[in-house]
Design a protein around this motif. Structure first.
Motif, short mmCIF file in Angstrom:
data_model
loop_
_atom_site.label_atom_id
_atom_site.label_comp_id
_atom_site.label_asym_id
_atom_site.label_seq_id
_atom_site.Cartn_x
_atom_site.Cartn_y
_atom_site.Cartn_z
N VAL A 10 3.13 -0.44 -10.40
CA VAL A 10 1.81 -0.05 -9.93
C VAL A 10 1.40 1.29 -10.54
CG1 VAL A 10 0.64 0.78 -7.87
CG2 VAL A 10 1.89 -1.35 -7.79
N ARG A 11 2.38 2.17 -10.74
CA ARG A 11 2.09 3.50 -11.30
C ARG A 11 2.01 3.48 -12.81
NH1 ARG A 11 4.25 4.18 -6.64
NH2 ARG A 11 4.05 6.08 -5.40
N ILE A 49 4.30 8.24 -0.30
CA ILE A 49 5.30 8.06 0.75
C ILE A 49 6.19 6.88 0.37
CG2 ILE A 49 3.87 8.97 2.60
CD1 ILE A 49 3.39 5.92 3.32
N ARG A 96 0.83 -1.21 0.00
CA ARG A 96 0.00 0.00 0.00
C ARG A 96 0.86 1.25 0.00
NH1 ARG A 96 -4.44 0.51 4.36
NH2 ARG A 96 -5.07 2.19 2.96
N SER A 97 1.94 1.25 0.79
CA SER A 97 2.79 2.44 0.84
C SER A 97 3.43 2.70 -0.51
CB SER A 97 3.87 2.28 1.93
OG SER A 97 4.92 1.44 1.47
N LEU A 98 3.57 1.64 -1.34
CA LEU A 98 4.14 1.82 -2.67
C LEU A 98 3.09 2.21 -3.70
CD1 LEU A 98 6.56 -1.21 -2.52
CD2 LEU A 98 7.23 1.18 -2.68
N GLY A 99 1.86 2.35 -3.25
CA GLY A 99 0.82 2.87 -4.13
C GLY A 99 -0.11 1.82 -4.71
N ALA A 100 -0.04 0.55 -4.23
CA ALA A 100 -0.85 -0.51 -4.82
C ALA A 100 -2.28 -0.46 -4.30
CB ALA A 100 -0.22 -1.87 -4.51
N VAL A 128 -3.44 5.59 2.24
CA VAL A 128 -2.00 5.34 2.21
C VAL A 128 -1.46 5.32 0.78
CG1 VAL A 128 -0.21 3.68 2.79
CG2 VAL A 128 -2.18 3.94 4.29
N GLU A 129 -2.17 4.58 -0.10
CA GLU A 129 -1.63 4.34 -1.43
C GLU A 129 -1.56 5.60 -2.29
OE1 GLU A 129 -3.93 2.57 0.10
OE2 GLU A 129 -5.75 2.29 -1.08
N PHE A 181 -1.58 4.65 8.04
CA PHE A 181 -2.06 3.38 8.57
C PHE A 181 -2.88 3.58 9.84
CE2 PHE A 181 1.85 1.90 6.32
CZ PHE A 181 1.17 1.24 5.30
N PHE A 188 8.25 -2.78 -8.03
CA PHE A 188 6.83 -2.90 -7.72
C PHE A 188 6.09 -1.56 -7.74
CE2 PHE A 188 3.18 -3.24 -4.86
CZ PHE A 188 2.59 -4.40 -5.30
N GLY A 189 6.64 -0.58 -7.01
CA GLY A 189 5.98 0.72 -6.92
C GLY A 189 5.87 1.42 -8.27
#
Lengths: 287, 343
Positions: B102-103, B77, A192-196, B72-73, B52, B98-99
């Protein structure tokens, strides 16, 4: 000295393992051997019946297309019931493992396991009462639905599927629960913190990591469902002729144990072949 | 890169206050250490900034954007977790990518940025490995690379070094500081290790019972802790209580100079002198030397003054004239005494 220690170790190992081997011999090896033997003889060697070794029981399967057709019907039933169990069981396991804590979880667990504690025959007859026309389900729906309903599910394939899913769902919930429980919450937080978004997390993290448990649960459901006979017979009525019911007939009605044994072994072989064919796909899902 | 601000932030769990009206600014590009004992609310504060933890009251701002209602997403951050939380089903490179995936970043761009990030944390050749094939320090680096590759506005570190052994921890402190400087990202980290906080941070905040009790540059807070808790928590301190009269603090059998108005003072162990003969000047206490501890370059004297334990620390040679134990004089320069608010 060293030899002496190795000797006592070996003795101890044998002593400790012997109950397990004894159990395997009595509960698995002997019955299977007896069945294997029955499957290649002409008649059950009880009393003074004449019998000799034959392959006819196996060729019988090939001679009549009915057996193959019923086997396919049973395999499809297995696929359907397994798919439904996974679709229902996985979200249930997710809720149990990740969203509920403490006493509420214990209570829900009890409800999941409860079907195990009741007699399966009683369970199936209860479903028959619920599903038949003018039964519990029909009456309840008529009472709350503004338009008249006529619902008679008994003696349909849906009734069989409902009964089987109810019986085998706990296996999927429990194995998926254990697999999900092992996934660290911080992995989901990290994603989630990575944007998923949640579906990415489900697809890329949760499903791959819980695949072993989910597959184990699916196998636990698929194998017995393909050979099931009680649910099809009681809930399926005239439609309820499946491969499992045919085998049962050979043992309890027609008293043709050799044919029943041969059909059982063919079922075993087909199920093993399906699992072997599926294993590369399943192994890929795991990594 | 942005300044991060929390205003009047509170989080209550029933009657328990995990955070109690915390207002704090984390400067743009700075390295901010949140320090406190367990249960002080430091992790709750970090998780509230990440999203969170939903605060009971107050606001969180990243840049000038209020983010309390942002999930959060969508907060942009980067976070490094205590156990690193690397995805075990993916390679190192896939973890870092991964990040970006996702983008929906373009493939060529992903490869380049993942390569750069792994280079930055000095793990260039290990992209194909699985997390379980890495050492603790390497996992830490992967977690850092994964957190910064998306160019977040703020980097949050939750006890990032606590899972490493002591020697590696010191190496990683230097490494962490280097990476943070190179990227120039606003960084907030949580630790219970005061030495780590002093080493890494540009600024530190000390929390206790959900409240922020002190904030400032590490040197500032160390040299003038302000209250007994901070003095004892950040480094060691000899805390001496007495009754005040004018410029003096009256102690049993002695009288010492006091900072204005204070009845409790703190003197750091490195500012205490221990001598056999009575030194000149007023700030001297007669004490018993209990023990001399040799620890490489530095030595420690454990002293007993009226039943209270005092500690003095100096280069080992300075204590070489002292007996193993017995009566000694303890003194300090008046400028080294700091007045404290009582707890």
């Amino acid at each position: 000295m060293a030899g002496g220690i190795a000797r006592t170790d070996r003795l101890r190992a044998i002593a400790l393992l012997s109950p397990a081997y004894l159990w395997l011999t009595v509960a698995v090896f002997l019955p299977l051997s007896a069945m294997a033997f029955f499957s290649i003889i002409t008649d059950v060697p009880f009393g003074d019946t004449e019998w000799h070794v034959t392959g006819e029981n196996y060729t019988a399967f090939l001679e009549s297309p009915t057996y193959a057709r019923l086997l396919l019907k049973s395999v499809l039933l297995g696929v359907k019931v397994t798919a439904l169990c996974v679709l229902i069981g996985f979200p249930c396991a997710w809720v149990l493992a990740k969203m509920i804590k403490g006493r509420a979880r214990e209570a829900l667990f009890l409800m999941v396991i409860l079907p195990f504690w009741s007699n399966s025959l009683v369970r199936i007859f209860s479903w028959a009462i619920v599903l038949r026309g003018n039964g519990v389900l029909d009456k309840t729906l008529s009472a709350i639905w503004p338009w008249p309903v006529k619902l008679n599910l008994l003696f349909t394939e849906s009734a069989i599927v409902i009964g089987l899913v109810h019986s085998y769902l706990p296996y999927v919930i429990l194995t998926a629960y254990l697999a999900l429980q092992a996934i660290d919450d911080s992995l989901i937080e990290a994603a989630r913190s990575l944007g998923a978004k949640w579906w990415t997390i489900l697809w890329r993290i949760v499903l791959p990591l819980s695949a072993p448990g989910l597959i184990a649960g699916a196998v636990l459901v698929f194998v017995p469902v393909v050979g099931s006979f009680m649910e099809p017979r009681i809930l399926g009525g005239r439609l309820g002729t499946y491969y499992g019911t045919v085998i049962e007939d050979q043992f309890v009605a027609v008293f043709n144990w050799p044919l029943g044994a041969a059909l059982s072994f063919i079922l075993l072989a087909v199920v093993l072949a399906i699992l072997a064919l599926a294993s590369p796909v399943l192994r890929k899902a795991r990594t | 890169m942005s300044e991060v601000r929390v205003e009047g932030l509170s989080k209550h769990y029933g009657a328990a206050r995990a955070l109690d009206d915390v207002t704090l600014t984390f400067p743009d590009g700075g390295f901010f250490g949140l320090l406190g004992p367990s249960g002080s609310g430091k992790t709750t504060l970090l998780r509230a900034i990440a999203g969170f933890v939903e605060p009971t009251a107050g606001g969180v701002f990243i840049g000038d954007r209020p983010v309390v209602d942002v999930p959060v997403e969508a907060r942009e951050i980067g976070m490094v977790f205590q156990n690193y939380a690397l995805f075990p089903n993916m390679s190192v490179a896939d973890n870092v990518a991964f990040g970006l995936r996702v983008r929906g970043t373009a493939r060529g761009e992903i490869d380049k940025r993942v390569g750069d990030a792994l280079e930055l944390v000095q793990l260039g050749p290990l992209g194909a490995r699985r997390p379980h094939e890495l050492s603790g320090g390497q996992r830490q680096r992967v977690a850092m690379a994964r957190a910064i590759v998306t160019r977040p506005r703020v980097l949050l570190l939750d006890e990032p070094l606590s899972a490493l052994d002591k020697a590696l921890r010191v190496d990683m402190q230097i490494e962490l500081k280097r990476i943070q400087r190179e990227v120039g990202i606003t960084t907030i980290f949580v630790t219970h290790d005061q030495e780590e906080a002093l080493t890494l941070s540009d600024r530190i905040g000390i929390l206790k019972g959900g409240r922020l009790i002190r904030e400032g540059r590490p040197q500032e807070v160390y040299s003038d802790p302000g209250d007994v808790f901070t003095a004892r928590f950040l480094g060691e301190a000899n805390v001496i209580e007495g009754t005040g009269s004018g410029d003096w603090l009256d102690l049993p059998g002695a009288r010492v100079a006091r900072p204005e108005g204070a009845t409790t003072i703190a003197v750091r162990p490195e500012h205490l002198s221990v001598t056999v003969d009575r030194p000149d000047g007023p700030n001297a206490l007669q004490a018993r030397l209990r023990q001399r501890i040799f620890a490489g370059a530095m030595g420690t004297c454990v002293l007993d003054w009226n039943g209270q334990m005092l500690k003095a620390v100096a280069r080992h040679e300075e204590f070489s004239d002292l007996p193993e134990s017995g009566p000694v004089w303890v003194s300090w320069a008046p400028r080294h005494a700091r007045g404290l608010k009582a707890d």
